[in-house]
Design a protein around this motif. Sequence first.
Motif, PDB file in Angstrom:
ATOM      1  N   LEU A   1       1.619 -16.484  15.220  1.00 24.37           N
ATOM      2  CA  LEU A   1       2.722 -16.575  14.387  1.00 24.37           C
ATOM      3  C   LEU A   1       2.786 -17.831  13.462  1.00 24.37           C
ATOM      4  CD1 LEU A   1       5.461 -15.365  16.976  1.00 24.37           C
ATOM      5  CD2 LEU A   1       4.758 -13.962  15.021  1.00 24.37           C
ATOM      6  N   ALA A   2       2.220 -19.040  13.813  1.00 26.32           N
ATOM      7  CA  ALA A   2       2.283 -20.033  13.236  1.00 26.32           C
ATOM      8  C   ALA A   2       1.211 -20.013  11.964  1.00 26.32           C
ATOM      9  CB  ALA A   2       1.939 -21.194  13.938  1.00 26.32           C
ATOM     10  N   HIS A   3       0.447 -19.391  12.015  1.00 27.72           N
ATOM     11  CA  HIS A   3      -0.574 -18.733  10.838  1.00 27.72           C
ATOM     12  C   HIS A   3       0.094 -17.979   9.707  1.00 27.72           C
ATOM     13  CE1 HIS A   3      -4.034 -20.755  12.161  1.00 27.72           C
ATOM     14  NE2 HIS A   3      -4.272 -20.240  13.143  1.00 27.72           N
ATOM     15  N   LEU A   4       1.251 -17.493  10.172  1.00 27.24           N
ATOM     16  CA  LEU A   4       1.909 -16.954   9.135  1.00 27.24           C
ATOM     17  C   LEU A   4       2.461 -17.741   8.005  1.00 27.24           C
ATOM     18  CD1 LEU A   4       4.178 -14.406  10.870  1.00 27.24           C
ATOM     19  CD2 LEU A   4       2.126 -13.737   9.650  1.00 27.24           C
TER      20      LEU A   4
ATOM     21  N   ALA B   1       0.343  -6.302   1.089  1.00 24.73           N
ATOM     22  CA  ALA B   1      -0.485  -6.738   1.914  1.00 24.73           C
ATOM     23  C   ALA B   1       0.483  -6.887   3.268  1.00 24.73           C
ATOM     24  CB  ALA B   1      -0.583  -8.525   1.588  1.00 24.73           C
ATOM     25  N   LYS B   2      -0.347  -6.584   4.317  1.00 23.50           N
ATOM     26  CA  LYS B   2       0.319  -6.448   5.522  1.00 23.50           C
ATOM     27  C   LYS B   2      -0.375  -7.393   6.482  1.00 23.50           C
ATOM     28  CE  LYS B   2       1.671  -1.467   5.090  1.00 23.50           C
ATOM     29  NZ  LYS B   2       1.850  -0.621   5.806  1.00 23.50           N
ATOM     30  N   ASN B   3       0.591  -8.203   7.281  1.00 26.67           N
ATOM     31  CA  ASN B   3      -0.015  -9.079   8.378  1.00 26.67           C
ATOM     32  C   ASN B   3      -0.182  -8.204   9.600  1.00 26.67           C
ATOM     33  OD1 ASN B   3      -0.023 -11.622   6.845  1.00 26.67           O
ATOM     34  ND2 ASN B   3       2.076 -11.343   6.393  1.00 26.67           N
TER      35      ASN B   3
ATOM     36  N   PRO C   1       6.595 -10.871   6.744  1.00 26.76           N
ATOM     37  CA  PRO C   1       6.803  -9.742   7.748  1.00 26.76           C
ATOM     38  C   PRO C   1       5.406  -9.219   8.642  1.00 26.76           C
ATOM     39  CG  PRO C   1       6.856  -8.727   5.618  1.00 26.76           C
ATOM     40  CD  PRO C   1       6.923 -10.075   5.357  1.00 26.76           C
ATOM     41  N   LEU C   2       5.477  -8.773   9.752  1.00 26.85           N
ATOM     42  CA  LEU C   2       4.309  -8.411  10.595  1.00 26.85           C
ATOM     43  C   LEU C   2       4.566  -6.995  10.507  1.00 26.85           C
ATOM     44  CD1 LEU C   2       4.463 -10.623  13.828  1.00 26.85           C
ATOM     45  CD2 LEU C   2       2.505 -10.408  12.152  1.00 26.85           C
TER      46      LEU C   2
ATOM     47  N   GLN D   1      -4.625 -10.485   7.251  1.00 31.56           N
ATOM     48  CA  GLN D   1      -3.869 -10.027   6.391  1.00 31.56           C
ATOM     49  C   GLN D   1      -4.522  -8.634   5.604  1.00 31.56           C
ATOM     50  OE1 GLN D   1      -2.812 -12.226   2.606  1.00 31.56           O
ATOM     51  NE2 GLN D   1      -0.405 -11.645   3.100  1.00 31.56           N
ATOM     52  N   ILE D   2      -4.146  -7.559   5.742  1.00 30.32           N
ATOM     53  CA  ILE D   2      -4.865  -6.365   5.123  1.00 30.32           C
ATOM     54  C   ILE D   2      -4.259  -6.264   3.891  1.00 30.32           C
ATOM     55  CG2 ILE D   2      -5.408  -4.133   5.806  1.00 30.32           C
ATOM     56  CD1 ILE D   2      -6.613  -6.202   7.688  1.00 30.32           C
TER      57      ILE D   2
END
Length: 171
Positions: free
Chosen positions: A126-129, A100-102, A67-68, A89-90
């Motif tokens: 987004l692809a980096h997710l 962790a939050k993206n 999730p973002l 990613q925080i």
Amino acid sequence: MQPKHLNYLAGYPESIQQQAQKLISSGKLAEWFAHRYGQQSHSVQNDKALYEYAMTLKERFMKHAAPLSRVQFDNKLNLVQQALGLNTQIARIQGGKLKAKNEIRIASLFKQTPDAFLRMIVVHELAHLKVKAHDRAFYQLCQHMEPDYHQLEFDLRLYLIWKETTVSPEK
């Protein structure tokens, strides 16, 4: 020695770089962009609209990705940092758990670009997710979400050259 602004095309064959240099030298790069992208503009001008834009793409192509929590324009991202977008990613402690939050940050210059360039950079981030490295799987995912991804990336590089070469020195 090639002009500094052609560094954006450093990974491309010499023949492509020469064609780009001819287009720049002739002063026809602006005309080329107008013909290719017209006066297309997009309505994504604030962080809320950018979040919705990114989430629409994510839901369409990457439903099962992480999730973002945030997608926003960032005035601090610039070409000096060689970053047009960042996917971070925080990690935060909430209660007794580490969560962790993206987050995705997109350079504010994309408020003024054609919609196709905004879409390309959002697709890239987004692809980096799913894929962190810029490898074959990463670019296949980008092309899945945006079939013209490679052409748009090249055109964006030309756009950056055009903007860099047309900015007046006092700015």
